[in-house]
Design a protein around this motif. Sequence first.
Motif, PDB file in Angstrom:
ATOM      1  N   UNK A   1      13.329  -7.017   2.975  1.00 62.25           N
ATOM      2  CA  UNK A   1      14.536  -6.274   2.595  1.00 62.25           C
ATOM      3  C   UNK A   1      14.376  -5.693   1.189  1.00 62.25           C
ATOM      4  N   UNK A   2      13.868  -6.496   0.261  1.00 60.30           N
ATOM      5  CA  UNK A   2      13.706  -6.034  -1.119  1.00 60.30           C
ATOM      6  C   UNK A   2      12.725  -4.867  -1.212  1.00 60.30           C
ATOM      7  N   UNK A   3      11.583  -4.974  -0.518  1.00 57.42           N
ATOM      8  CA  UNK A   3      10.571  -3.912  -0.598  1.00 57.42           C
ATOM      9  C   UNK A   3      11.036  -2.637   0.098  1.00 57.42           C
ATOM     10  N   UNK A   4      11.804  -2.766   1.164  1.00 53.66           N
ATOM     11  CA  UNK A   4      12.324  -1.585   1.846  1.00 53.66           C
ATOM     12  C   UNK A   4      13.329  -0.858   0.959  1.00 53.66           C
ATOM     13  N   UNK A   5      14.137  -1.617   0.211  1.00 57.96           N
ATOM     14  CA  UNK A   5      15.068  -1.009  -0.741  1.00 57.96           C
ATOM     15  C   UNK A   5      14.296  -0.251  -1.820  1.00 57.96           C
ATOM     16  N   UNK A   6      13.185  -0.821  -2.282  1.00 57.84           N
ATOM     17  CA  UNK A   6      12.358  -0.137  -3.283  1.00 57.84           C
ATOM     18  C   UNK A   6      11.838   1.186  -2.729  1.00 57.84           C
ATOM     19  N   UNK A   7      11.420   1.193  -1.455  1.00 57.59           N
ATOM     20  CA  UNK A   7      10.940   2.443  -0.850  1.00 57.59           C
ATOM     21  C   UNK A   7      12.049   3.484  -0.756  1.00 57.59           C
TER      22      UNK A   7
ATOM     23  N   UNK B   1      14.495   3.763  -2.863  1.00 56.40           N
ATOM     24  CA  UNK B   1      14.642   4.267  -4.235  1.00 56.40           C
ATOM     25  C   UNK B   1      13.559   5.302  -4.515  1.00 56.40           C
ATOM     26  N   UNK B   2      12.328   5.042  -4.063  1.00 56.11           N
ATOM     27  CA  UNK B   2      11.242   6.003  -4.248  1.00 56.11           C
ATOM     28  C   UNK B   2      11.549   7.323  -3.542  1.00 56.11           C
ATOM     29  N   UNK B   3      12.119   7.232  -2.353  1.00 59.55           N
ATOM     30  CA  UNK B   3      12.497   8.443  -1.622  1.00 59.55           C
ATOM     31  C   UNK B   3      13.523   9.249  -2.413  1.00 59.55           C
ATOM     32  N   UNK B   4      14.411   8.538  -3.100  1.00 60.09           N
ATOM     33  CA  UNK B   4      15.465   9.214  -3.856  1.00 60.09           C
ATOM     34  C   UNK B   4      14.943   9.873  -5.129  1.00 60.09           C
ATOM     35  N   UNK B   5      13.920   9.296  -5.767  1.00 57.75           N
ATOM     36  CA  UNK B   5      13.513   9.782  -7.092  1.00 57.75           C
ATOM     37  C   UNK B   5      12.211  10.579  -7.083  1.00 57.75           C
TER      38      UNK B   5
ATOM     39  N   UNK C   1       0.806  -1.229   0.000  1.00 55.19           N
ATOM     40  CA  UNK C   1       0.000   0.000   0.000  1.00 55.19           C
ATOM     41  C   UNK C   1       0.837   1.277   0.000  1.00 55.19           C
ATOM     42  N   UNK C   2       1.941   1.289   0.781  1.00 54.07           N
ATOM     43  CA  UNK C   2       2.792   2.478   0.817  1.00 54.07           C
ATOM     44  C   UNK C   2       3.550   2.657  -0.493  1.00 54.07           C
ATOM     45  N   UNK C   3       4.055   1.575  -1.048  1.00 58.02           N
ATOM     46  CA  UNK C   3       4.778   1.644  -2.318  1.00 58.02           C
ATOM     47  C   UNK C   3       3.850   2.132  -3.426  1.00 58.02           C
ATOM     48  N   UNK C   4       2.627   1.597  -3.458  1.00 55.19           N
ATOM     49  CA  UNK C   4       1.654   1.993  -4.486  1.00 55.19           C
ATOM     50  C   UNK C   4       1.222   3.442  -4.292  1.00 55.19           C
TER      51      UNK C   4
END
Length: 274
Positions: free
Chosen positions: A100-106, A108-112, A30-33
């Motif tokens: 771990x994988x989903x936290x890394x994706x978040x 990346x979202x923070x960065x972009x 939900x947060x990633x989306x």
Amino acid sequence: MASWNSTSLEVLYEVLGWSAFASWSVSFYPQVILNFRRKSVVGLNFDFVVLNLTKHSSYLIYNATLYFSAAVQRQYYEKYGYGQMIPVAANDVAFSIHAVLLTVIMLVQIAIYDRGSQKISKISLVIVSAVWLTAAVCFFIALPTHSWLWLISIFNSIQVFMTVIKYIPQVFMNFGRKSTDGFSIGNILLDFLGGVANYAQMTVQSIDQNSWVNFYGNIGKTLLSLVSIFFDLIFMLQHFVLYRAKKSPVNPKSSKDIEEPLVKSTDQSQSEEA
């Protein structure tokens, strides 16, 4: 090595374990989306995500090592008895990898994505650096005597510590904004269900074995459930009761105009609060 006394309890154990895996794993989406749809991470506390990565990385090291390493399992049996069951299940390892994988994706979202004036505090970076430095020191302490069970118990303790502190920045951020806008409540509801299912799974194993060793033999898993449930209740209180009608409008276009560097100093955060 102990075996199950009741087939029905063994099945229930597996169902609860994979239910916890499903709830906790889906809770990231939900947060990633939400971030993806808004093309913004305003409202998500960056310290929460940074601390969360260390928490899940530590938990992955503990779970994977105890589940796959015969040497560590032998040390566990020598400490708690050969009649006990290993307190880590396949769903625990699967969840840690996924987390771990989903936290890394978040991250990346923070960065972009648009982050407005929000930044990662240097306090969080200091905490994370100190934690991994401590882990490195413990590794060299354990190396001469091959005290691997003691070493992974350190990682288990790290994940408990990080679980306790990772929620605090988001709680205070919601309190300061008097809003939970930008922070997905779906994440919290699923996290709550996962915590309940995880604790129930451990209870089922204890009932079958007529022993509560798995609770203190894997104190990290026990506290993970209890701490998660505690903070999830706080977030639900904030979202559904305290700030349900008070949402801060988010305008990605205007916030980009004031976007600042991702990492802020302690002095900057203190001056902003003043």
